[in-house]
Write a protein that holds these residues in place. Sequence first.
Motif, PDB file in Angstrom:
ATOM      1  N   MET A 110       0.828  -1.200   0.000  1.00 57.85           N
ATOM      2  CA  MET A 110       0.000   0.000   0.000  1.00 57.85           C
ATOM      3  C   MET A 110       0.866   1.256   0.000  1.00 57.85           C
ATOM      4  O   MET A 110       0.729   2.116  -0.856  1.00 57.85           O
ATOM      5  N   GLU A 111       1.772   1.378   0.971  1.00 57.94           N
ATOM      6  CA  GLU A 111       2.651   2.535   1.039  1.00 57.94           C
ATOM      7  C   GLU A 111       3.730   2.280   2.092  1.00 57.94           C
ATOM      8  O   GLU A 111       3.650   1.312   2.853  1.00 57.94           O
ATOM      9  N   MET A 112       4.709   3.167   2.123  1.00 61.81           N
ATOM     10  CA  MET A 112       5.722   3.110   3.174  1.00 61.81           C
ATOM     11  C   MET A 112       5.760   4.445   3.879  1.00 61.81           C
ATOM     12  O   MET A 112       5.849   5.499   3.240  1.00 61.81           O
ATOM     13  N   ASN A 113       5.686   4.409   5.197  1.00 62.45           N
ATOM     14  CA  ASN A 113       5.817   5.616   6.004  1.00 62.45           C
ATOM     15  C   ASN A 113       7.258   5.721   6.462  1.00 62.45           C
ATOM     16  O   ASN A 113       7.752   4.865   7.208  1.00 62.45           O
ATOM     17  N   THR A 114       7.920   6.771   6.026  1.00 68.14           N
ATOM     18  CA  THR A 114       9.356   6.921   6.291  1.00 68.14           C
ATOM     19  C   THR A 114       9.582   7.687   7.597  1.00 68.14           C
ATOM     20  O   THR A 114      10.212   8.750   7.614  1.00 68.14           O
ATOM     21  N   ARG A 115       9.066   7.143   8.672  1.00 70.48           N
ATOM     22  CA  ARG A 115       9.153   7.802   9.978  1.00 70.48           C
ATOM     23  C   ARG A 115       8.722   6.804  11.045  1.00 70.48           C
ATOM     24  O   ARG A 115       8.319   5.672  10.730  1.00 70.48           O
ATOM     25  N   LEU A 116       8.771   7.227  12.281  1.00 70.91           N
ATOM     26  CA  LEU A 116       8.207   6.455  13.382  1.00 70.91           C
ATOM     27  C   LEU A 116       6.690   6.595  13.317  1.00 70.91           C
ATOM     28  O   LEU A 116       6.168   7.668  13.016  1.00 70.91           O
ATOM     29  N   GLN A 117       5.965   5.525  13.607  1.00 71.35           N
ATOM     30  CA  GLN A 117       4.506   5.556  13.544  1.00 71.35           C
ATOM     31  C   GLN A 117       3.890   5.850  14.910  1.00 71.35           C
ATOM     32  O   GLN A 117       4.471   5.554  15.959  1.00 71.35           O
ATOM     33  N   VAL A 118       2.677   6.386  14.885  1.00 71.91           N
ATOM     34  CA  VAL A 118       1.931   6.639  16.122  1.00 71.91           C
ATOM     35  C   VAL A 118       1.831   5.353  16.943  1.00 71.91           C
ATOM     36  O   VAL A 118       1.954   5.365  18.168  1.00 71.91           O
ATOM     37  N   GLU A 119       1.619   4.245  16.268  1.00 66.40           N
ATOM     38  CA  GLU A 119       1.340   2.980  16.950  1.00 66.40           C
ATOM     39  C   GLU A 119       2.587   2.177  17.296  1.00 66.40           C
ATOM     40  O   GLU A 119       2.484   0.986  17.646  1.00 66.40           O
ATOM     41  N   HIS A 120       3.764   2.792  17.243  1.00 67.18           N
ATOM     42  CA  HIS A 120       4.998   2.044  17.527  1.00 67.18           C
ATOM     43  C   HIS A 120       5.034   1.419  18.927  1.00 67.18           C
ATOM     44  O   HIS A 120       5.739   0.420  19.127  1.00 67.18           O
ATOM     45  N   PRO A 121       4.298   1.941  19.934  1.00 63.47           N
ATOM     46  CA  PRO A 121       4.397   1.321  21.264  1.00 63.47           C
ATOM     47  C   PRO A 121       4.001  -0.153  21.318  1.00 63.47           C
ATOM     48  O   PRO A 121       4.556  -0.899  22.130  1.00 63.47           O
ATOM     49  N   VAL A 122       3.049  -0.593  20.479  1.00 61.95           N
ATOM     50  CA  VAL A 122       2.663  -2.005  20.572  1.00 61.95           C
ATOM     51  C   VAL A 122       3.817  -2.905  20.143  1.00 61.95           C
ATOM     52  O   VAL A 122       3.985  -4.016  20.668  1.00 61.95           O
ATOM     53  N   THR A 123       4.623  -2.429  19.191  1.00 63.10           N
ATOM     54  CA  THR A 123       5.807  -3.195  18.797  1.00 63.10           C
ATOM     55  C   THR A 123       6.822  -3.219  19.935  1.00 63.10           C
ATOM     56  O   THR A 123       7.441  -4.258  20.216  1.00 63.10           O
ATOM     57  N   GLU A 124       6.979  -2.089  20.609  1.00 57.17           N
ATOM     58  CA  GLU A 124       7.896  -2.037  21.752  1.00 57.17           C
ATOM     59  C   GLU A 124       7.444  -2.984  22.851  1.00 57.17           C
ATOM     60  O   GLU A 124       8.270  -3.638  23.510  1.00 57.17           O
ATOM     61  N   MET A 125       6.145  -3.081  23.065  1.00 55.73           N
ATOM     62  CA  MET A 125       5.636  -3.902  24.159  1.00 55.73           C
ATOM     63  C   MET A 125       5.868  -5.395  23.931  1.00 55.73           C
ATOM     64  O   MET A 125       6.077  -6.143  24.875  1.00 55.73           O
ATOM     65  N   ILE A 126       5.822  -5.838  22.664  1.00 57.11           N
ATOM     66  CA  ILE A 126       5.996  -7.274  22.417  1.00 57.11           C
ATOM     67  C   ILE A 126       7.440  -7.658  22.127  1.00 57.11           C
ATOM     68  O   ILE A 126       7.767  -8.856  22.095  1.00 57.11           O
ATOM     69  N   THR A 127       8.315  -6.673  21.908  1.00 57.20           N
ATOM     70  CA  THR A 127       9.714  -6.987  21.623  1.00 57.20           C
ATOM     71  C   THR A 127      10.658  -6.535  22.731  1.00 57.20           C
ATOM     72  O   THR A 127      11.805  -6.994  22.788  1.00 57.20           O
ATOM     73  N   GLY A 128      10.195  -5.616  23.610  1.00 57.83           N
ATOM     74  CA  GLY A 128      11.059  -5.090  24.656  1.00 57.83           C
ATOM     75  C   GLY A 128      12.051  -4.066  24.152  1.00 57.83           C
ATOM     76  O   GLY A 128      12.924  -3.614  24.899  1.00 57.83           O
ATOM     77  N   ALA A 129      11.939  -3.668  22.887  1.00 59.93           N
ATOM     78  CA  ALA A 129      12.859  -2.690  22.300  1.00 59.93           C
ATOM     79  C   ALA A 129      12.313  -1.276  22.468  1.00 59.93           C
ATOM     80  O   ALA A 129      11.106  -1.058  22.399  1.00 59.93           O
ATOM     81  N   ASP A 130      13.209  -0.328  22.689  1.00 59.93           N
ATOM     82  CA  ASP A 130      12.863   1.093  22.699  1.00 59.93           C
ATOM     83  C   ASP A 130      13.208   1.606  21.305  1.00 59.93           C
ATOM     84  O   ASP A 130      14.376   1.845  20.991  1.00 59.93           O
ATOM     85  N   LEU A 131      12.212   1.792  20.455  1.00 61.14           N
ATOM     86  CA  LEU A 131      12.474   2.156  19.070  1.00 61.14           C
ATOM     87  C   LEU A 131      13.055   3.555  18.934  1.00 61.14           C
ATOM     88  O   LEU A 131      13.784   3.833  17.967  1.00 61.14           O
ATOM     89  N   VAL A 132      12.744   4.442  19.871  1.00 65.17           N
ATOM     90  CA  VAL A 132      13.344   5.776  19.824  1.00 65.17           C
ATOM     91  C   VAL A 132      14.836   5.689  20.125  1.00 65.17           C
ATOM     92  O   VAL A 132      15.655   6.358  19.492  1.00 65.17           O
ATOM     93  N   GLU A 133      15.214   4.831  21.077  1.00 64.14           N
ATOM     94  CA  GLU A 133      16.642   4.626  21.346  1.00 64.14           C
ATOM     95  C   GLU A 133      17.335   4.065  20.115  1.00 64.14           C
ATOM     96  O   GLU A 133      18.452   4.480  19.763  1.00 64.14           O
ATOM     97  N   TRP A 134      16.682   3.126  19.449  1.00 63.34           N
ATOM     98  CA  TRP A 134      17.259   2.576  18.221  1.00 63.34           C
ATOM     99  C   TRP A 134      17.462   3.681  17.182  1.00 63.34           C
ATOM    100  O   TRP A 134      18.464   3.713  16.498  1.00 63.34           O
TER     101      TRP A 134
END
Length: 676
Positions: free
Chosen positions: A287-311
């Motif tokens: 469909m498309e690619m969003n070239t940024r951090l997404q609003v919904e990134h916290p759910v990914t952080e919650m299931i992986t334990g990663a801090d995507l902003v730190e990354w």
Amino acid sequence: MFKKILIANRGEIACRVAATARRLGIKTVAVYSEADANAKHVAVCDEAVLLGPAAAKESYLRGDKIIAVAKATGAEAIHPGYGFLSENAEFADACIEAGLVFIGPPASAMRAMGSKSAAKSLMEKASVPLVPGYHGDNQDPEFLQTQADRIGYPVLLKASAGGGGKGMRVVESSEAFRDALASCKREAISSFGDDKVLAEKYLQRPRHIEIQVFADTHGNCIHLFERDCSVQRRHQKVLEEAPAPGMTAERRAAMGEAAVAAAKAVGYVGAGTVEFIANQDGSFYFMEMNTRLQVEHPVTEMITGADLVEWQLRVAAGEALPKKQSELAINGHAIEARVYAENPEKGFLPSIGTLRHLGTPDAVNFELGGIPGHPAGVRIDAGVREGDAISPFYDPMIAKLIVWGADRKQALARMSQALSQYQIVGLASNIAFLNRLVQGEAFATADLDTGLIERNHDALFPQAQPAAAGALALAAVALIEAEKEKSAAQSGANAGDPWGQALGWRMNQPYVRKLSFADDASKDYRVDVTYLNDGWMFGSADTQPQLLTLMSQQGADISIKLGETAVHGSVRRDGDVFHVFTNGLHYTLNYNDPMAHAGESEAEGGRLTAPMPGKVVAVLAEKGKEVKKGDPLVIMEAMKMEHTISAPHDGVVDDVLYAVGDQVADGAPLLAFRAA
């Protein structure tokens, strides 16, 4: 690692970035508009600099000013958050030219993926499946209509440079195409400065599944699994979850590989999201690619334990990705609900006002690695506090409520419990709607598609129910006890005089007091309260008199016993309005104001008014013109979305009071209208 960064954004994402920076020992610089002088993101950063007036184009979209502030404050890098300049390739280039690090992908990747049509051409060359459609440069309305006719209706029109559901219309027939195209282009040029659109076949019951990708400057590129974002309103996400329900290992691998291939094809660096539209049979299309951090990134952080902003920070500083693909695994299930200041019952119309009271469920501040193990499994990302205002200038999001569970069933239970504990006074919110959505059969059973809300409209928008007797009793007790407290404070030397206190004392017979409330549906409630030595007798037109006793009161929290039933709740008073929160529900009771909704309604004639502050972008009505019920009369733009004011019934337009380009206030009469 950086010593100081500037956050070129506002609201919850600015606060979110600042939280990780603080944990890493990085100083932060906030920028703000005049409307945000007292905003939370200004308070949580180490420094803050004014950009300009409230309008985003004069503040948060002024890349030149932002770069100047970064240079003046000694910031080494700029984090754009999401929205505003986050996907602006020219701004990314300007940062580099100024000797600053742009915490995001290269401008070349933005340009490749920033245009939906160009991105689809790129994916077509890479053999990624695409939805049938037209993604070319020819924007002639007649040609576009011919393409839509060829594709077959329903057709989805999308702003090529768009996102967030803006500049998007579903066209059901060839006859409706021209009006939808004009509206889509107006919204696109207003939101993105580019009115180019593309047309695609609108799939029936599709799911919206996206893959979080991450790449560094050392040639590493991985994905952090998927998120299901199918539950949407106005093409904007409402609930997001990870992992996607029903996702097989084979399909996850195929979508992950496709997303990584897409990122590599454009030389991607940093955090990005590749979005797919998926059929119920498991087939999927780019469909498309969003070239940024997404609003919904916290759910990914919650299931992986990663801090995507730190990354993001580490990759921007030149470090390699913290983990390899083989080191990532899914732990549990996470769901995010976007808490908005809006009125779902009025077409999700944004609500403007002050957060007079903000009560949240027990939660923890986000810290890397600690969330899944928290007993409550609840996280709140917010950019506003109690007392802050939701203005017409920006997105009306109040917070993101994120929960984690060992499985989806536990996550659902925690989300419902957390929503039941949320309390907002001062403006309309979507909390009750979110709870109905989470508890509804469709979402609970993962019967997901982007039309879920429309498909389950009757269940999600039930008829208003009368206020429960317990809620009325709580309001009555709160009123009476407040009067007692005020009377005691004012009695002074006459504290022993029963005539001078609001205790309901009478010499010969019990005092019977009649109280009147009205709810938002204009239903009146008249209750009788008989004062006794220890409590009251409480009755109404719908209930028999029952003994009412105050068990305990701590501030706004009240426990009573009504007959044989214990009732617990919280009562927040805002002027003459009592907000009663009990049993997971919110009752709004207007005290002694039976005429709260009196007056001539627009359905009976009179003046159609602006539903919120905004700008008139189209006037479709003419003075003296007869119109039919539902005919569009005026189109307004507010919060980057268009709102159509339609005729409430057959009638005649007596006068048009505003012209295209005029700014109008909330409640301003737009035109005079009378029944035919």
